[in-house]
Structure formats: C-alpha cells, structure tokens
Design an enzyme around this catalytic site. Structure first.
Site, mmCIF file in Angstrom:
data_model
loop_
_atom_site.group_PDB
_atom_site.id
_atom_site.type_symbol
_atom_site.label_atom_id
_atom_site.label_comp_id
_atom_site.label_asym_id
_atom_site.label_seq_id
_atom_site.Cartn_x
_atom_site.Cartn_y
_atom_site.Cartn_z
ATOM 1 N N ASP A 1 39.758 -15.761 -68.481
ATOM 2 C CA ASP A 1 38.628 -14.934 -68.911
ATOM 3 C C ASP A 1 38.663 -14.857 -70.440
ATOM 4 O O ASP A 1 39.551 -14.229 -71.010
ATOM 5 C CB ASP A 1 38.736 -13.523 -68.331
ATOM 6 C CG ASP A 1 38.548 -13.475 -66.820
ATOM 7 O OD1 ASP A 1 38.600 -14.542 -66.173
ATOM 8 O OD2 ASP A 1 38.363 -12.362 -66.290
ATOM 9 N N LYS B 1 30.805 -11.870 -62.993
ATOM 10 C CA LYS B 1 31.881 -10.906 -62.793
ATOM 11 C C LYS B 1 31.526 -9.589 -63.455
ATOM 12 O O LYS B 1 31.224 -9.541 -64.640
ATOM 13 C CB LYS B 1 33.198 -11.446 -63.358
ATOM 14 C CG LYS B 1 34.375 -10.481 -63.214
ATOM 15 C CD LYS B 1 35.680 -11.131 -63.667
ATOM 16 C CE LYS B 1 36.836 -10.139 -63.678
ATOM 17 N NZ LYS B 1 38.128 -10.772 -64.072
ATOM 18 N N LYS C 1 30.879 -12.840 -67.473
ATOM 19 C CA LYS C 1 31.521 -11.568 -67.150
ATOM 20 C C LYS C 1 30.996 -10.495 -68.090
ATOM 21 O O LYS C 1 30.792 -10.747 -69.283
ATOM 22 C CB LYS C 1 33.039 -11.729 -67.288
ATOM 23 C CG LYS C 1 33.861 -10.461 -67.119
ATOM 24 C CD LYS C 1 35.348 -10.775 -67.249
ATOM 25 C CE LYS C 1 36.198 -9.522 -67.319
ATOM 26 N NZ LYS C 1 37.647 -9.827 -67.464
#
Length: 226
Positions: free
Chosen positions: A93, A186, A157
């Site tokens: 991430d 996400k 995300k």
C-alpha cells in the site's frame, strides 16, 4: 459483505503504530489466522516477522510504502517496495505524492505510481495506491484514481488513517465510479464496526483496512488506533 465472501475475507488486519512491539505484531498475526482475515498490514520493519508468522495460514502479508506522508522521492519508494517484497510482502500500500494530486499534476502522479507498480509487480505482489481523500477535493480524488489506473495499480485506497479523516461512503462511491469494476477499492481509516464495513462494501469497496477487525467480525465497535 456479500454472498460470495464472509466479512473477514475483506479485512486487512492492521497495526501501523510506530511503537508497536513484536509481541503485538505476533498477536495480530495470530488473530488474523484465527479469523481468516485477508491480510495483516504492518510497517516494513515487521514484514519478515509477519511473513514467517503467517506461513501456512492463507493470510497475506501487506506493507506500506512512503507512509504516511507520501512525500519521499519516487526512487526511495521503489527501493522500499523492492525490499518489502523481498522480505515477503504479498501486497504493498503506497502513498501518492499528495502535493502533486492537489496541484492536479496527473503526469507526476503517473510517474510516481508506475515506477512503484513496476517494482511491486516484479516481486509478484499487488499494489494499492493510497490517495488520502481527506486532503483532496473531489476533482483531485478523481484525477488521482485515474492516474493510479493509468499507472497499473491494482487497487485505490482512501486513506492512511494518519492525516485527518478516514474513509467515507461518498469517497468510496466516487472512487468506484472513477476506476470502474476491474480495479479494487480499499476503504481505510475509521472503519470500526460491522455497519461501517457493510456501508463501505455497499458503496463499492472490495477491501477494508482496519485495526478493529475482530470487533467488526463480532458485530461490535472497535477503537481508532492503527
């Protein structure tokens, strides 16, 4: 939550506090194995430990890059990403260059993300791109998501959880509408209950980042710690 998967399968069980101890990290790994969460998400220093602890459990190892500010140079993010995948990370991430997103500089975003994507994919891992929604206008959110898709990211995300507000249903819906059906979304930051998680999934999230995974699964409400 959908008919295809229980709620636990959406959750990246997260511990990103800088003061986290090895005992705390191992506890999170044990919880993830017990509840069958999708992954355990930790800072890069813990990737080897988590990878070893999760071996044979089916739970993935996730780490963060350029975290939490996104303000490191691209070559540093690439170096971090390569190191994390070599240590055993299955997922990365990364935080974008937030200043570039605020300036609507799509070219700079694509350059930053694509370099990291190349390194992550070379390590047989997937890349989630944190756009830090709380710091962006809707126009910048859309542009950042478009840049992530163009650069070859696997997910977008919402948030780090460290720079103001976290995920909102509105942002998740906007991100899903922008990236289309084939890129993961996400929701992360402030997702503390089953109702929170369900709302994010209904809005289009395919993954939930949370330190309150157990509370979510059990129908309670957890803390906001990371």
């Amino acid at each position: 939550m959908t008919e295809q998967a229980p709620i636990a399968a959406y959750i990246d069980h997260t511990l990103l506090k800088p003061e986290a101890s090895e005992a705390e990290i191992l506890k999170v790994c044990a919880e993830a194995a017990e509840y069958h969460f999708k992954s355990v998400c930790v800072n890069p220093v813990w990737v080897k430990t988590v990878h070893r602890a999760l071996r044979g459990t089916g739970v993935l190892t996730c780490s963060v890059i350029g975290f939490p500010l996104g303000a490191t140079n691209t070559d540093v993010k690439v170096f971090e990403a390569r190191g994390a995948t070599l240590d055993g990370a299955d997922e990365i991430d990364m935080v974008i260059n937030i200043a570039a997103a605020r300036a609507l500089d799509k070219g700079a975003l694509v350059e930053d993300i694509s370099a990291v994507a190349e390194a992550v994919h070379a390590g047989d891992a997937i890349l989630k791109v944190i756009i830090e929604t709380s710091l962006l206008t809707d126009e910048a959110k859309v542009l950042a998501c478009q840049a992530a898709v163009e650069a070859g990211a696997d997910f977008v995300k919402t948030s780090t959880g460290f720079n103001g507000g976290g995920a909102t249903v509105e942002d998740v819906a906007l991100m899903r509408a922008t990236v289309g059906p084939d890129i993961g979304v996400k929701a992360s930051g402030g997702v503390r209950s089953l109702a929170d998680a369900q709302a994010m999934i209904d809005a289009g999230a395919t993954r939930i980042g949370a330190s309150s995974g157990i509370a979510i699964v059990n129908g309670g409400t957890g803390s906001t710690s990371y």
